[in-house]
Write a protein that holds these residues in place. Structure first.
Motif, PDB file in Angstrom:
ATOM      1  N   GLY A 167       0.810  -1.218   0.000  1.00 50.62           N
ATOM      2  CA  GLY A 167       0.000   0.000   0.000  1.00 50.62           C
ATOM      3  C   GLY A 167       0.840   1.262   0.000  1.00 50.62           C
ATOM      4  N   GLY A 168       2.162   1.102  -0.146  1.00 46.66           N
ATOM      5  CA  GLY A 168       3.052   2.255  -0.191  1.00 46.66           C
ATOM      6  C   GLY A 168       3.314   2.696  -1.621  1.00 46.66           C
ATOM      7  N   VAL A 169       3.331   3.994  -1.828  1.00 43.79           N
ATOM      8  CA  VAL A 169       3.649   4.584  -3.132  1.00 43.79           C
ATOM      9  C   VAL A 169       4.846   5.504  -2.924  1.00 43.79           C
ATOM     10  CG1 VAL A 169       2.794   5.925  -5.095  1.00 43.79           C
ATOM     11  CG2 VAL A 169       1.205   4.525  -3.744  1.00 43.79           C
ATOM     12  N   LEU A 170       5.893   5.321  -3.723  1.00 42.26           N
ATOM     13  CA  LEU A 170       7.120   6.077  -3.524  1.00 42.26           C
ATOM     14  C   LEU A 170       7.684   6.529  -4.864  1.00 42.26           C
ATOM     15  CD1 LEU A 170       9.026   6.774  -1.036  1.00 42.26           C
ATOM     16  CD2 LEU A 170      10.512   4.982  -1.930  1.00 42.26           C
ATOM     17  N   ALA A 171       7.943   7.830  -4.972  1.00 42.43           N
ATOM     18  CA  ALA A 171       8.572   8.387  -6.168  1.00 42.43           C
ATOM     19  C   ALA A 171      10.039   8.655  -5.873  1.00 42.43           C
ATOM     20  CB  ALA A 171       7.879   9.680  -6.581  1.00 42.43           C
ATOM     21  N   THR A 172      10.916   8.162  -6.748  1.00 41.81           N
ATOM     22  CA  THR A 172      12.353   8.334  -6.572  1.00 41.81           C
ATOM     23  C   THR A 172      12.955   8.978  -7.816  1.00 41.81           C
ATOM     24  OG1 THR A 172      12.762   6.106  -7.411  1.00 41.81           O
ATOM     25  CG2 THR A 172      12.582   6.360  -5.022  1.00 41.81           C
ATOM     26  N   LYS A 173      14.108   9.603  -7.627  1.00 40.14           N
ATOM     27  CA  LYS A 173      14.796  10.250  -8.736  1.00 40.14           C
ATOM     28  C   LYS A 173      15.876   9.329  -9.284  1.00 40.14           C
ATOM     29  CE  LYS A 173      16.007  13.688 -11.427  1.00 40.14           C
ATOM     30  NZ  LYS A 173      15.157  14.021 -12.584  1.00 40.14           N
ATOM     31  N   ASN A 174      15.663   8.858 -10.513  1.00 42.23           N
ATOM     32  CA  ASN A 174      16.651   8.066 -11.251  1.00 42.23           C
ATOM     33  C   ASN A 174      17.114   6.816 -10.504  1.00 42.23           C
ATOM     34  OD1 ASN A 174      18.008   7.992 -13.788  1.00 42.23           O
ATOM     35  ND2 ASN A 174      19.932   8.327 -12.718  1.00 42.23           N
ATOM     36  N   ALA A 175      16.228   6.200  -9.742  1.00 39.83           N
ATOM     37  CA  ALA A 175      16.577   4.999  -8.984  1.00 39.83           C
ATOM     38  C   ALA A 175      15.365   4.099  -8.876  1.00 39.83           C
ATOM     39  CB  ALA A 175      17.077   5.364  -7.592  1.00 39.83           C
ATOM     40  N   ILE A 176      15.618   2.789  -8.873  1.00 38.99           N
ATOM     41  CA  ILE A 176      14.524   1.826  -8.733  1.00 38.99           C
ATOM     42  C   ILE A 176      14.848   0.849  -7.616  1.00 38.99           C
ATOM     43  CG2 ILE A 176      15.444   0.248 -10.506  1.00 38.99           C
ATOM     44  CD1 ILE A 176      12.402  -0.140 -11.311  1.00 38.99           C
ATOM     45  N   ILE A 177      13.844   0.544  -6.799  1.00 43.67           N
ATOM     46  CA  ILE A 177      14.003  -0.288  -5.605  1.00 43.67           C
ATOM     47  C   ILE A 177      13.298  -1.619  -5.843  1.00 43.67           C
ATOM     48  CG2 ILE A 177      13.602  -0.425  -3.112  1.00 43.67           C
ATOM     49  CD1 ILE A 177      13.160   2.670  -3.213  1.00 43.67           C
ATOM     50  N   PRO A 178      14.035  -2.728  -5.995  1.00 45.79           N
ATOM     51  CA  PRO A 178      13.362  -4.013  -6.231  1.00 45.79           C
ATOM     52  C   PRO A 178      12.317  -4.359  -5.165  1.00 45.79           C
ATOM     53  CG  PRO A 178      15.677  -4.218  -6.761  1.00 45.79           C
ATOM     54  CD  PRO A 178      15.497  -2.851  -6.140  1.00 45.79           C
TER      55      PRO A 178
END
Length: 474
Positions: free
Chosen positions: A131-142
């Motif tokens: 249920g978490g939504v996270l926006a990151t800059k130029n990175a992806i979290i498996p």
């Protein structure tokens, strides 16, 4: 038939000492490497003991290497995170456990984080909460995407009346059992294996790692796994006509499915999480949020693999819906599909970001989605409002209020049977860990996100199939 057996004395003889590493080595050797003869296996375990750093990313042997001390970061290599996390919005805050809030707060401290939101069905998971939504800059979290990559909902609405369903339930049940496949490690063999254009995709040649999983993906195509995955018949009601879907008001038989990328996606998730943790060394408590730079080879590999796993999950639903449509007959009037456990490239405050939705439904303006309840609670066909604060997201279901262990301990078969009977639902399979009482009240969850979605139609489950063994595998 496996006859190999490694003992603690065997391991002590080659240099292991009493402790965690010896226990890990014995357990892994006896459970996972059955094809090795004892001599070869002992030689391999000796190499792990002598060179543990060489096995930190090994698919099977990494737990032994880590128990031996390999992969522990040098304090100077640890990437600092923000002392105070950025603010984020919470929807349905009254019904969200502290564990999920703490996980989200940690995610908001990452140096690559730019925005976040917590949906009303949120509960604790691994890394990013469900249920978490996270926006990151130029990175992806498996682990911000999740283990079951591309898990999704798919809905087919038929020109079949409720009365026809009620008069022909035996046929609907027979075909539901005949045309679906559930359970940990489940899949199809021989002539029963499904065909789909996706299996011919050149993307399976991205890396040798992906290519080696093609045969397993082919075997499991069109199956549903375990956990909370289901295939169910139900009645969907449009209180008003919907022009965009070209659906008149009324009640219709509908097929609703929930499942993901099976063992294919889970293996990708595990592989790239290990790589991320090796490359991105975060402080204790944040390590499951290890990320990959999108400009790196590993980041690009994961992005391509994640998208392939998402397409594979969609192909699985396509197979299931085609088979059951052919078996039952009738015309499909409308089809809606949406996915979660995924990452998208989107614009936020004028810049491109990676939006992770781990157990969250895309809800951009006009975007259709399906938010299920439990096996006895209604689900909802929704249209997104495009709320920027939520990062254009909504919940992906009711969300658990009871862990699987707690549900198994506290809910009886009699209680589960009673609630199924009270709601006139036929259940095929499922364990007590999936009992309706283990989930939050879907009506309260929907009340917490009226700013995020409009309800288009309401779906009532009537006949539900899940894994016979209550399996955890996705």
């Amino acid at each position: 038939m496996k006859t190999l057996q490694i003992t603690g004395q065997d391991l002590l003889a080659i240099g292991y000492t009493e402790g965690r590493a010896l226990g890990k080595a014995m357990n892994i050797a006896n459970k996972n490497i059955a094809e090795e003869d004892k001599g070869k296996l002992m030689a391999l375990l000796t190499k792990v003991l002598q060179e543990p750093e060489s096995y930190v990313l090994h698919e099977v042997l990494s737990p032994i290497a880590r128990a031996l001390g390999a992969g522990k970061p040098d304090p100077n290599d640890i990437i600092p995170i923000k002392e105070i996390g950025d603010d984020y919005v919470i929807y349905g805050a009254d019904h969200i456990e502290e564990g999920a809030r703490k996980q989200m707060a940690t995610a908001m401290r990452l140096p690559v984080t730019v925005a976040g939101a917590l949906m009303p069905d949120a509960h604790q998971g691994y890394g990013l909460p469900i249920g978490g939504v996270l926006a990151t800059k130029n990175a992806i979290i498996p682990y911000g995407v999740g283990v079951d990559i591309g898990c999704r909902m798919a809905l087919s609405v038929f020109d079949i009346t409720e009365d026809f369903f009620l008069q022909n339930q035996a046929k609907f049940k027979r075909e539901l059992i005949a045309q679906t496949n559930f359970g940990a490690g489940g899949g199809f063999k021989g002539k029963d294996k499904a065909e789909h254009a996706l299996l011919d995709s050149a993307d399976f040649n991205i890396t040798s790692f992906i290519k080696d999983m093609h045969s397993k993906a082919a075997k499991q195509l069109g199956s549903s796994g375990g956990g909370n995955h289901f295939v169910e018949w139900g009645i969907i009601e449009f209180a008003e006509a919907d022009e965009a879907l070209n659906m008149p008001a009324g009640k219709y038989v509908a097929l609703l499915t929930h499942s993901g990328s099976r063992g294919f996606g889970a293996t990708i998730a595990g592989h790239y999480t290990r790589i991320a943790k090796n490359l991105c060394k975060l402080p204790q408590g944040a390590q499951d949020l290890a990320y990959l730079d999108m400009n790196s080879e590993a980041g690009q590999e994961y992005w391509l693999a994640m998208n392939l796993a998402g397409d594979y999950a969609s192909a699985c639903h396509d197979v299931i819906h085609r088979k059951l449509t052919a078996a039952i007959g009738g015309q499909v009037l409308a089809r809606v599909e949406n996915h979660h456990n995924f990452a998208w490239k989107e614009m936020w405050n004028g810049e491109e970001v990676i939006v992770h939705r781990k157990g969250a439904t895309p809800a951009g303006k006009g975007v259709m989605g399906i938010i299920p309840g439990s096996m006895t609670a209604p689900g909802f066909l929704v249209r997104g409002k495009g709320a920027e604060q939520s990062l254009n997201s909504a919940s992906h279901g009711a969300g658990r209020q009871m862990s699987r262990t707690a549900a198994t301990k506290n809910i009886t078969k009699a209680e589960m049977s009673a609630i199924l009977k009270a709601n006139d639902v036929t259940l095929i399979g499922a364990g007590l860990d999936e009992a309706p009482m283990a989930y939050k009240d879907i009506n309260k969850v929907m009340a917490g996100q009226t700013d995020l979605v409009d309800v288009v139609a309401k779906f009532k489950p009537k006949m539900v199939r899940m894994a016979d063994d209550g399996s955890r595998e996705d």
